[in-house]
Write a protein that holds these residues in place. Sequence first.
Motif, mmCIF file in Angstrom:
data_model
loop_
_atom_site.group_PDB
_atom_site.id
_atom_site.type_symbol
_atom_site.label_atom_id
_atom_site.label_comp_id
_atom_site.label_asym_id
_atom_site.label_seq_id
_atom_site.Cartn_x
_atom_site.Cartn_y
_atom_site.Cartn_z
ATOM 1 N N ASP A 26 2.953 14.575 -9.407
ATOM 2 C CA ASP A 26 4.223 15.017 -9.971
ATOM 3 C C ASP A 26 4.242 14.998 -11.499
ATOM 4 N N GLY A 27 3.204 14.504 -12.127
ATOM 5 C CA GLY A 27 3.107 14.567 -13.587
ATOM 6 C C GLY A 27 3.857 13.500 -14.342
ATOM 7 N N TRP A 28 4.246 12.412 -13.674
ATOM 8 C CA TRP A 28 4.904 11.324 -14.393
ATOM 9 C C TRP A 28 3.901 10.662 -15.325
ATOM 10 N N SER A 29 4.444 10.135 -16.420
ATOM 11 C CA SER A 29 3.583 9.324 -17.290
ATOM 12 C C SER A 29 3.396 7.950 -16.650
ATOM 13 N N ILE A 30 2.291 7.281 -17.027
ATOM 14 C CA ILE A 30 2.018 5.954 -16.460
ATOM 15 C C ILE A 30 3.111 4.981 -16.874
ATOM 16 N N SER A 31 3.623 5.116 -18.126
ATOM 17 C CA SER A 31 4.677 4.215 -18.600
ATOM 18 C C SER A 31 5.942 4.394 -17.770
ATOM 19 N N ALA A 32 6.293 5.643 -17.476
ATOM 20 C CA ALA A 32 7.504 5.907 -16.703
ATOM 21 C C ALA A 32 7.361 5.377 -15.277
ATOM 22 N N ALA A 33 6.182 5.576 -14.659
ATOM 23 C CA ALA A 33 5.954 5.081 -13.297
ATOM 24 C C ALA A 33 5.974 3.558 -13.256
ATOM 25 N N ALA A 34 5.361 2.926 -14.276
ATOM 26 C CA ALA A 34 5.345 1.466 -14.320
ATOM 27 C C ALA A 34 6.757 0.919 -14.472
ATOM 28 N N ASP A 35 7.575 1.576 -15.291
ATOM 29 C CA ASP A 35 8.945 1.111 -15.492
ATOM 30 C C ASP A 35 9.774 1.328 -14.227
ATOM 31 N N TYR A 36 9.541 2.444 -13.524
ATOM 32 C CA TYR A 36 10.322 2.750 -12.323
ATOM 33 C C TYR A 36 10.000 1.767 -11.191
ATOM 34 N N PHE A 37 8.726 1.436 -11.035
ATOM 35 C CA PHE A 37 8.323 0.537 -9.938
ATOM 36 C C PHE A 37 8.254 -0.935 -10.374
ATOM 37 N N ARG A 38 8.653 -1.204 -11.638
ATOM 38 C CA ARG A 38 8.741 -2.558 -12.168
ATOM 39 C C ARG A 38 7.400 -3.318 -12.082
ATOM 40 N N PRO B 115 0.802 -1.233 0.000
ATOM 41 C CA PRO B 115 0.000 0.000 0.000
ATOM 42 C C PRO B 115 0.831 1.278 0.000
ATOM 43 N N ARG B 116 1.976 1.256 0.701
ATOM 44 C CA ARG B 116 2.817 2.457 0.711
ATOM 45 C C ARG B 116 3.425 2.709 -0.667
ATOM 46 N N GLN B 117 3.889 1.651 -1.338
ATOM 47 C CA GLN B 117 4.459 1.810 -2.671
ATOM 48 C C GLN B 117 3.393 2.228 -3.688
ATOM 49 N N ARG B 118 2.194 1.718 -3.531
ATOM 50 C CA ARG B 118 1.105 2.119 -4.424
ATOM 51 C C ARG B 118 0.851 3.623 -4.310
ATOM 52 N N LEU B 119 0.891 4.115 -3.069
ATOM 53 C CA LEU B 119 0.659 5.541 -2.858
ATOM 54 C C LEU B 119 1.778 6.376 -3.487
ATOM 55 N N ARG B 120 3.023 5.903 -3.381
ATOM 56 C CA ARG B 120 4.147 6.620 -4.003
ATOM 57 C C ARG B 120 3.977 6.661 -5.519
ATOM 58 N N LEU B 121 3.618 5.511 -6.100
ATOM 59 C CA LEU B 121 3.414 5.455 -7.557
ATOM 60 C C LEU B 121 2.314 6.404 -7.979
ATOM 61 N N ALA B 122 1.177 6.347 -7.273
ATOM 62 C CA ALA B 122 0.034 7.174 -7.659
ATOM 63 C C ALA B 122 0.355 8.654 -7.533
ATOM 64 N N ARG B 123 1.062 9.057 -6.488
ATOM 65 C CA ARG B 123 1.390 10.473 -6.317
ATOM 66 C C ARG B 123 2.346 10.968 -7.390
ATOM 67 N N GLN B 124 3.278 10.103 -7.802
ATOM 68 C CA GLN B 124 4.207 10.527 -8.847
ATOM 69 C C GLN B 124 3.477 10.722 -10.171
ATOM 70 N N VAL B 125 2.422 9.919 -10.414
ATOM 71 C CA VAL B 125 1.661 10.083 -11.657
ATOM 72 C C VAL B 125 0.721 11.275 -11.568
ATOM 73 N N VAL B 126 -0.064 11.334 -10.455
ATOM 74 C CA VAL B 126 -1.111 12.359 -10.350
ATOM 75 C C VAL B 126 -0.534 13.703 -9.909
#
Length: 299
Positions: free
Chosen positions: A23-35, A10-21
């Motif tokens: 911080d403006g990361w693209s979904i592809s970039a977030a998916a690649d960063y969090f594998r 749950p903590r990692q999910r929140l980090r991923l979601a915040r970076q997308v929503v």
Amino acid sequence: MSHGNAALTPRQRLRLARQVVDDGWSISAAADYFRVSYPTAAKWAKRYLELGPEGMADRSSRPHTHPNKTPQLVVKKIVHLRIKKRLGPVQIAGRLELPASTVHAVLVRCKLNRLSHVDVKTGEPARRYEHDKPGAMIHVDVKKLGNIPNGGGWRFVGREQGRQNRRSTPGLARSKHHHVLMRHAFVHTVIDDNSRVAYAEIHDDETAATAIGVLRRATSWFADRGVTVERVLSDNGPAYRSHAWRDACLELGIKPKRTRPYRPQTNGKIERFHRTMADGWAFTKHYNSGSSPWKWCNG
């Protein structure tokens, strides 16, 4: 709850979601960063957008609808037949044209799968109680058993032989019609509500004086084992309605209570003990005289 090898807690999910929503990361970039896969990253970003941080927890896999769920009207019919008619799953299934497995599943959910859970008199689910500590409540009652003539009683030797044994037993009183009087033995029983530990004595009567003596010795017996008796529950027999019983309870610091008239289920624990005692001792074997079972019990 996430399993040990989950890519996203749950903590990692929140980090991923915040970076997308945020911080403006693209979904592809977030998916690649969090594998993780693209759909997984998109799912958690959408959840965060809709529900915020609370949306990062796992949802129940239980479906929102149950198309094959047994209708409530059918459930009521099953429960009615079980309680009022005391029918089994196969019999109920035959009447309602349902699979027996469906009926059994409904009975399990309603806690009616065992008839022992249903009160025989009222047909309602049994309400059981138990005091939280030994001594909080003791039950008292008397079981009357017929004395046994020499040679055995009628339960084992038959009625004709039983009458002959009664006539041949020496030292017995006779009624005004010259009938042999075998009298009775009275088993005075005390049982603890919490632990089910029982104390019993056998006497020739069920008078108040005898019942009080049993109560005094029973409370002393429990006290030797570290149990202080607080309340005593009895039926409405003459011995337990007497002033002597009330005064003895007051002297011992015990609060006397009585069951509702014509409601032996209230004192059901001791009633069941008497049934066990009769099946496992009094009527379990052939006794040649009245002294044999009493000696066995007291020994």
